[in-house]
Scaffold this active site. Structure first.
Site, PDB file in Angstrom:
ATOM      1  N   THR A 149     -29.193   7.553   5.648  1.00 44.31           N
ATOM      2  CA  THR A 149     -28.668   6.215   5.916  1.00 44.31           C
ATOM      3  C   THR A 149     -27.451   5.872   5.066  1.00 44.31           C
ATOM      4  O   THR A 149     -26.555   5.175   5.535  1.00 44.31           O
ATOM      5  CB  THR A 149     -29.755   5.147   5.719  1.00 44.31           C
ATOM      6  OG1 THR A 149     -30.296   5.269   4.405  1.00 44.31           O
ATOM      7  CG2 THR A 149     -30.865   5.299   6.746  1.00 44.31           C
ATOM      8  N   CYS A 150     -27.423   6.333   3.832  1.00 42.11           N
ATOM      9  CA  CYS A 150     -26.277   6.020   2.962  1.00 42.11           C
ATOM     10  C   CYS A 150     -24.984   6.622   3.493  1.00 42.11           C
ATOM     11  O   CYS A 150     -23.902   6.141   3.183  1.00 42.11           O
ATOM     12  CB  CYS A 150     -26.522   6.506   1.544  1.00 42.11           C
ATOM     13  SG  CYS A 150     -27.813   5.581   0.693  1.00 42.11           S
TER      14      CYS A 150
END
Length: 151
Positions: free
Chosen positions: A89-90
């Site tokens: 997700t980052c």
């Protein structure tokens, strides 16, 4: 007020997608991925976006996108149909096994987006490697822009 459309546009997402080292849009597993995205309901596409980016809507404007791109990387495996995709997700990225059919890709993606809802810390080996690729790519782009400005 929430930003972006409630329905995740596959075309908008595809337009903001880049492919990792050694991955091309024409490869079968990537085509199966996009077929699954089209087959997903609006709710399932929002779940995919949460899975891969930690949000349920796409940015509404190009300015809100900024320099953000979704990245698709291939996950190598002797038995790809037994693997689930891995999201970071980052980095707004997904590692996609080289699924052997659209049916398998759809089922594995759907399972992942509906059952794998914890946001990772991107500290896995794949996450670290993706971060290194991202930094290298960013440096290359910066150098390219700097030489364009000098020329």
């Amino acid at each position: 007020m929430a930003c972006g459309s409630v329905d995740v546009s596959v075309e908008a997402l595809r337009a903001r997608t880049k492919y990792g080292e050694g991955v091309a849009a024409f490869e079968p597993h990537v085509r199966y991925f996009w077929q699954a995205m089209h087959a997903f309901s609006a709710k399932e596409r929002a779940a995919f976006l949460r899975f891969v980016w930690g949000r349920s809507r796409l940015p509404a404007t190009a300015a809100q996108w900024g320099d953000q791109w979704m990245r698709i990387h291939s996950m190598e495996s002797a038995d790809p149909d037994s693997r689930l995709p891995v999201a970071h997700t980052c980095f707004f990225s997904v590692e996609l096994p080289r699924y052997t059919s659209a049916r398998v890709a759809y089922a594995k993606l759907l399972y992942a987006v509906t059952h794998c809802v914890d946001i990772d810390a991107d500290t896995s080996g794949e996450g670290v490697a993706n971060a290194q690729l991202q930094r290298t790519h960013s440096r290359e782009q910066s150098l390219s822009h700097a030489s364009d400005a000098d020329g």
